[in-house]
Design an enzyme around this catalytic site. Structure first.
Site, PDB file in Angstrom:
ATOM      1  N   ASP A 227      75.083  79.812  29.064  1.00 30.73           N
ATOM      2  CA  ASP A 227      76.260  79.816  27.891  1.00 30.73           C
ATOM      3  C   ASP A 227      76.605  80.561  26.844  1.00 30.73           C
ATOM      4  OD1 ASP A 227      79.347  81.856  28.535  1.00 30.73           O
ATOM      5  OD2 ASP A 227      79.349  80.016  27.349  1.00 30.73           O
ATOM      6  N   GLU A 276      59.936  68.572  33.994  1.00 27.45           N
ATOM      7  CA  GLU A 276      60.092  67.606  34.840  1.00 27.45           C
ATOM      8  C   GLU A 276      60.034  66.963  36.172  1.00 27.45           C
ATOM      9  OE1 GLU A 276      62.629  64.872  32.257  1.00 27.45           O
ATOM     10  OE2 GLU A 276      60.768  65.222  30.568  1.00 27.45           O
TER      11      GLU A 276
HETATM   12  C1  NOJ Z   1      80.025  84.451  28.237  1.00 29.05           C
HETATM   13  C2  NOJ Z   1      81.635  83.588  29.191  1.00 29.05           C
HETATM   14  O1  NOJ Z   1      81.073  84.374  30.347  1.00 29.05           O
HETATM   15  C3  NOJ Z   1      82.867  83.839  29.133  1.00 29.05           C
HETATM   16  O2  NOJ Z   1      83.661  84.097  30.570  1.00 29.05           O
HETATM   17  C4  NOJ Z   1      83.600  83.008  28.146  1.00 29.05           C
HETATM   18  O3  NOJ Z   1      84.855  83.656  27.907  1.00 29.05           O
HETATM   19  C5  NOJ Z   1      82.196  82.772  26.418  1.00 29.05           C
HETATM   20  N1  NOJ Z   1      80.831  82.503  27.301  1.00 29.05           N
HETATM   21  C6  NOJ Z   1      82.668  82.282  26.408  1.00 29.05           C
HETATM   22  O4  NOJ Z   1      82.621  80.775  27.131  1.00 29.05           O
END
Ligand code: NOJ
Length: 599
Positions: A227, A276
């Site tokens: 993310d 790993e």
């Molecule tokens: C990207 C994620 O896909 C989204 O849903 C989220 O709100 C933001 N990152 C923050 O984590």
């Protein structure tokens, strides 16, 4: 080392023979995004859960995908639907238990499906132990160094430390309150105030995430979706940007909080951890088959490719492709740029049309171009579905890996008219209802029956965290399966052919063919010595090993020379129509239709 290498049940080894031959499975994998809140609710509380996902895994196997990516199911107050993680090693009770996660991974492996989980390293939840302790201990707490705490500007520290804006609207800083009730320092949160950003210059943050990766790899997962992969490192000194309306610049300019070169060091480190782990189905063999895919919104595709150098991550989402309009020239340009940028670093291109953050493509393509990825208008639904079906065949014909978002195989549109009072997207509230319409693509999946929640939960008439529209009864899995004109059967047929035809799947190039204005036509050939996983000859009905995809993106039928024998058409009514009975020479392709051909 991985639990599943040592103690996997023998059934988990069932697909090994087939699988072991497929090196680098991720180079052409079709990966299905499960949004756990909205996929399947086993316990009837209105929220999807891990046992619900496990129970539906055979559906995904039958659909023909290779892997499942699960959005976060970790312990979280759900301020941003789980992207605010309070404990990276625990499953939130709303989704189940750690045992449920283990069961899910084992069940998926037994069916020959891989499992990718989300990792959220840019920020955590304000309920994370580190952050709670940092707040409790006040200014000077060593825990504060793991985040970005700063004194405010202005005579009394009443102004934020810099001018950065939150992606969800408003300032990217929130002021704390000290133990004595007086206003204290500020902390940085690129997203909601409940999501404080980590300071990746602190060694403890590196150590913690190394440990988190190992925790889930040991449980047996096949990889991670990272993310905000572009956000971890902030420019030294957290410099001002100098103006407002910063969101408009995202994805086009380099910001001091996104796509900083320092992030690459982190991914080189993570790659060593992934490497790993011995391949799950080939214990002792090399190379590892655990992967990571970056959610990296970068100014250019070339910048995204930097995350995929051989010693970094494996894939990145192709957001330029997702953002492209339904236009042949635009699509061709982004396909060419993607193949060339990814080819330069030896990474597979990826293709994606929808996810949990954007308006579903059946609705995007139903609206006039240029409206962005957060729409509130349903548009022309019939047109949107026709284009969405064609777009799916285009995407699945391109070389590389494809990401599907749950429900797109049912042709689901966005729910654009959710009442404001049921909305949960935090950005909706921070933007005073002018933005943040992501709930529309997160409405629970209709599986069966005529009464909501349409099999999402166990009881007809039972709850679902977002309401489903009544017309979704006709879009359920049950309503579509077995109907050759349905979108579900189109996806199943396309995924079956993709496995069978050696020309489809991995690769780095397409050969463009001459085509009328508004039509994309490209050829793909089987790599030397390649064999599909099925019977290509049977699939192509005696044709050779080449493949052509033609896509008419115009709103009118077009006539063209038939490149071969039609295999599959996105038009619900069937394949191309012969012109004057001369099917061998010229055919008419309906408006907004894609056709796959064997040659
Ligand atoms: C990207 C994620 O896909 C989204 O849903 C989220 O709100 C933001 N990152 C923050 O984590």
């Amino acid at each position: 080392m991985s639990q599943h290498l040592t103690d996997a049940p023998s059934s988990a080894a069932a697909p090994a023979a087939d699988d072991a031959e497929r090196r680098d499975w991720w180079r052409d994998a079709v990966i299905y995004q499960v949004y756990p809140r909205s996929f399947a609710d086993a316990n009837g509380d209105g929220m999807g859960d891990l046992p619900g996902v496990t129970a539906r895994l055979p559906y995904l196997r039958d659909l023909g995908v290779d892997a499942v990516w699960l959005s976060p199911f970790y312990a979280s107050p759900q301020a941003d639907a789980g992207y605010d993680v309070a404990d990276y090693r625990a499953v939130d009770p709303v989704f189940g238990t750690l045992n449920d996660a283990d069961d899910l991974v084992r069940a998926a492996h037994a069916l020959g499906l891989r499992v990718i989980v989300d990792v959220v390293p840019n920020h955590c939840s304000d309920q994370h132990e580190w952050f709670k302790q940092a707040l409790r201990e006040g200014a000077g707490s060593p825990l504060r160094d793991r985040f970005h705490f700063r004194p405010g500007k202005g005579a009394h520290g009443e102004l934020p430390p810099n001018d950065w804006e939150s992606i969800f609207g408003g300032p990217a800083w929130t002021r704390t309150v000290d133990g004595d009730g007086r206003p204290g320092e500020w902390y940085l949160h690129l997203f909601a105030p409940e999501q404080p950003d980590f300071n990746w210059k602190h060694p403890a943050v590196h150590d913690e995430f190394r440990s988190v990766l190992r925790f889930w790899l040991d449980l047996g997962v096949d990889g991670f979706r990272v993310d905000v992969a572009h956000g971890l490192v902030k420019a030294d000194g957290l410099p001002d940007i100098g103006h407002s309306e910063q969101l408009a610049l995202l994805g086009t300019a380099t910001m001091p909080y996104f796509d900083q070169d320092g992030v690459h060091e982190i991914y080189r480190d993570w790659r060593q951890i992934l490497d790993e782990y011995a391949p799950r189905l080939r214990p002792g063999a090399a190379p590892s088959d655990r992967i990571a895919v970056a959610e990296a919104w970068t100014p250019t595709i070339e910048r995204a490719a930097l995350y995929l150098r051989p010693d970094e991550l494996h894939q990145a989402f192709n957001f330029e492709y997702l953002s492209a309009g339904w236009d042949a020239a635009e699509l061709r340009a982004v396909v060419e740029r993607s193949l060339s940028a990814m080819g330069a670093v030896g990474a597979p291109a990826t293709w994606v049309l929808s996810n949990h953050d954007v308006t579903r493509h059946a609705t995007r393509f139903a609206n006039p171009p240029g409206g962005g990825t957060q729409l509130r208008e349903p548009g022309d639904r019939e047109l949107g579905l026709r284009r969405a079906r064609a777009a799916a065949l285009l995407m699945l014909a391109l070389p590389g890996s494809a990401y599907l978002y749950q429900g797109e195989e049912l042709g689901l549109p966005d729910v654009t008219d959710l009442p404001d009072e049921v909305r949960q997207d935090p950005s909706f509230f921070r933007a005073a209802g002018q933005d943040g319409f992501r709930d529309g693509c997160r409405v629970p999946i209709p599986w069966s029956g005529t009464e909501a929640p349409y099999g999402f939960g166990p009881v007809p008439g039972g709850p679902s965290w977002l309401p489903q529209p009544p017309e979704w009864a006709g879009l359920s899995v049950e309503a579509q399966q077995g109907d050759p004109g349905s979108t579900l059967e189109l996806y199943r047929a396309a995924l079956r052919l993709r496995r069978e035809l050696p020309a489809l799947g991995a690769g780095a190039a397409v050969t463009w063919l001459d085509a009328p204005q508004g039509v994309l036509a490209f050829r793909r050939d089987a790599p030397e010595g390649a064999a599909g996983t099925g019977n290509a000859t049977e699939a192509a009905d005696g044709a050779g090993s080449g493949f052509v995809c033609t896509v008419n993106t115009t709103g009118a039928p077009v006539e063209l020379a038939a490149p071969g024998r039609p295999l599959l058409s996105s038009a619900a009514g069937g394949a191309a129509q012969p012109v004057d009975g001369d099917s061998a020479v010229r055919v008419t392709i309906a408006a907004d239709t894609a056709i796959w051909w064997a040659i």
